[in-house]
Design a protein around this motif. Structure first.
Motif, PDB file in Angstrom:
ATOM      1  N   THR A  47       0.889  -1.087   0.003  1.00  0.00           N
ATOM      2  CA  THR A  47       0.041   0.168  -0.032  1.00  0.00           C
ATOM      3  C   THR A  47       0.883   1.231  -0.091  1.00  0.00           C
ATOM      4  O   THR A  47       0.667   2.201  -0.872  1.00  0.00           O
ATOM      5  CB  THR A  47      -0.926   0.049   1.204  1.00  0.00           C
ATOM      6  N   LEU A  50       2.281   1.839  -3.536  1.00  0.00           N
ATOM      7  CA  LEU A  50       1.366   2.270  -4.361  1.00  0.00           C
ATOM      8  C   LEU A  50       0.881   3.755  -4.272  1.00  0.00           C
ATOM      9  O   LEU A  50       0.908   4.707  -4.761  1.00  0.00           O
ATOM     10  CB  LEU A  50       0.066   1.606  -4.531  1.00  0.00           C
ATOM     11  N   TYR A  51       0.864   4.018  -2.754  1.00  0.00           N
ATOM     12  CA  TYR A  51       0.077   5.315  -2.391  1.00  0.00           C
ATOM     13  C   TYR A  51       0.887   6.180  -1.518  1.00  0.00           C
ATOM     14  O   TYR A  51       0.439   7.195  -1.187  1.00  0.00           O
ATOM     15  CB  TYR A  51      -1.357   5.008  -1.837  1.00  0.00           C
ATOM     16  N   LYS A  53       1.207   5.973   1.564  1.00  0.00           N
ATOM     17  CA  LYS A  53       0.577   5.943   3.019  1.00  0.00           C
ATOM     18  C   LYS A  53       0.030   4.842   3.195  1.00  0.00           C
ATOM     19  O   LYS A  53      -0.331   3.815   2.280  1.00  0.00           O
ATOM     20  CB  LYS A  53      -0.529   7.184   3.107  1.00  0.00           C
ATOM     21  N   GLN A 121       0.444   8.911  -7.835  1.00  0.00           N
ATOM     22  CA  GLN A 121      -0.726   8.849  -7.283  1.00  0.00           C
ATOM     23  C   GLN A 121      -1.843   8.738  -8.290  1.00  0.00           C
ATOM     24  O   GLN A 121      -2.556   7.842  -8.456  1.00  0.00           O
ATOM     25  CB  GLN A 121      -0.998   9.923  -6.185  1.00  0.00           C
ATOM     26  N   VAL A 124      -1.116   5.511 -10.553  1.00  0.00           N
ATOM     27  CA  VAL A 124      -1.475   4.364  -9.787  1.00  0.00           C
ATOM     28  C   VAL A 124      -3.203   4.275  -9.743  1.00  0.00           C
ATOM     29  O   VAL A 124      -3.565   3.132 -10.256  1.00  0.00           O
ATOM     30  CB  VAL A 124      -1.027   4.336  -8.387  1.00  0.00           C
ATOM     31  N   ALA A 125      -3.662   5.343  -9.746  1.00  0.00           N
ATOM     32  CA  ALA A 125      -5.355   5.372  -9.596  1.00  0.00           C
ATOM     33  C   ALA A 125      -5.861   4.867 -11.174  1.00  0.00           C
ATOM     34  O   ALA A 125      -6.716   4.282 -11.280  1.00  0.00           O
ATOM     35  CB  ALA A 125      -5.784   6.732  -9.175  1.00  0.00           C
ATOM     36  N   ASP A 131      -8.316   4.607  -6.311  1.00  0.00           N
ATOM     37  CA  ASP A 131      -7.829   5.703  -5.400  1.00  0.00           C
ATOM     38  C   ASP A 131      -7.415   4.813  -4.020  1.00  0.00           C
ATOM     39  O   ASP A 131      -7.863   3.879  -3.825  1.00  0.00           O
ATOM     40  CB  ASP A 131      -8.327   6.956  -5.392  1.00  0.00           C
ATOM     41  N   TYR A 132      -6.636   5.620  -3.000  1.00  0.00           N
ATOM     42  CA  TYR A 132      -6.283   5.341  -1.823  1.00  0.00           C
ATOM     43  C   TYR A 132      -7.483   4.770  -1.056  1.00  0.00           C
ATOM     44  O   TYR A 132      -7.538   3.569  -0.639  1.00  0.00           O
ATOM     45  CB  TYR A 132      -5.401   6.133  -1.190  1.00  0.00           C
ATOM     46  N   THR A 136      -8.241   0.855   0.082  1.00  0.00           N
ATOM     47  CA  THR A 136      -8.072   0.432   1.303  1.00  0.00           C
ATOM     48  C   THR A 136      -9.469  -0.071   1.882  1.00  0.00           C
ATOM     49  O   THR A 136      -9.463  -0.976   2.922  1.00  0.00           O
ATOM     50  CB  THR A 136      -7.597   1.446   2.451  1.00  0.00           C
TER      51      THR A 136
END
Length: 198
Positions: A47, A50-51, A53, A121, A124-125, A131-132, A136
């Motif tokens: 995670t 990728l993001y 955070k 970011q 990846v999205a 998105d993050y 998650t």
């Protein structure tokens, strides 16, 4: 998205550079081990790569994830989406700037897709399709939320599921559909009254 390899250094319990975790030959896998062995850290590393955070930090700084005695953490994550392969390399220092780059892999060569936090970011999205927050909630269920879900009463579990699955969107859609239905019924009633008058 399918993980291919994960390489970490200075990330949480993985203080020293680790041999890459190779998922490429696995169809289905489970991460098991005793408490504190780093199972959740493997998922957190993906995670983070990728993001930038991880859910366990909430609004806290990811710098807190750097292993004790290390000045930076580095995660390199290779993954595929359909028949395309990608590599994200992210590094964060205790002090100073972070670095991140995303490349698309073509056999033995690669081409850069994005560099810098915001650009990666967005890339990846676009590539993963999430998105993050969506990632998650749909892919990596945060550990605390799962514990809350297991221990909660029926109403709490319903609320947690609504948050995780974003069911509030469907509730709002239902409300809008009901409003449109009421408007349509009023129009029909009014038209029927006009017909009767004629």
């Amino acid at each position: 998205m399918r993980p291919i390899t994960l390489k970490v250094s200075g990330f949480m319990c993985f203080r020293d550079e680790q041999a890459p975790l190779d998922f490429s030959e696995l169809e289905l896998f489970a991460i098991s081990g005793p408490t504190g062995a780093g199972k959740s850290s493997v998922l957190d590393a993906m995670t983070y790569a990728l993001y930038g955070k991880v859910p366990r930090m909430g609004r806290g700084s990811v710098r807190e994830l750097i292993s004790h005695g290390r000045d930076r953490m580095t995660v390199t994550f290779e993954f595929s989406v359909h028949d395309r392969r990608f590599l994200v390399a992210r590094s964060t220092r205790r002090t100073g700037t972070s670095a991140v780059q995303m490349d698309e892999l073509h056999g033995t060569t690669s081409s850069p897709l994005a560099e810098g936090a915001r650009q990666v970011q967005q890339a990846v999205a676009r590539v993963v399709g999430l998105d993050y927050d969506a990632f998650t909630q749909a892919v990596m269920l945060p550990q605390g939320d799962f514990a809350r879900f297991l221990k909660g009463d029926r109403a709490q579990r319903r609320l947690i599921l609504q948050e995780l699955l974003r069911l509030t969107v469907y509730g709002r859609m239902r409300e809008l559909a009901n409003e449109q239905c009421k408007d349509a019924r009023r129009s029909v009633d009014m038209l029927e009254q006009q017909l009767q008058a004629y």
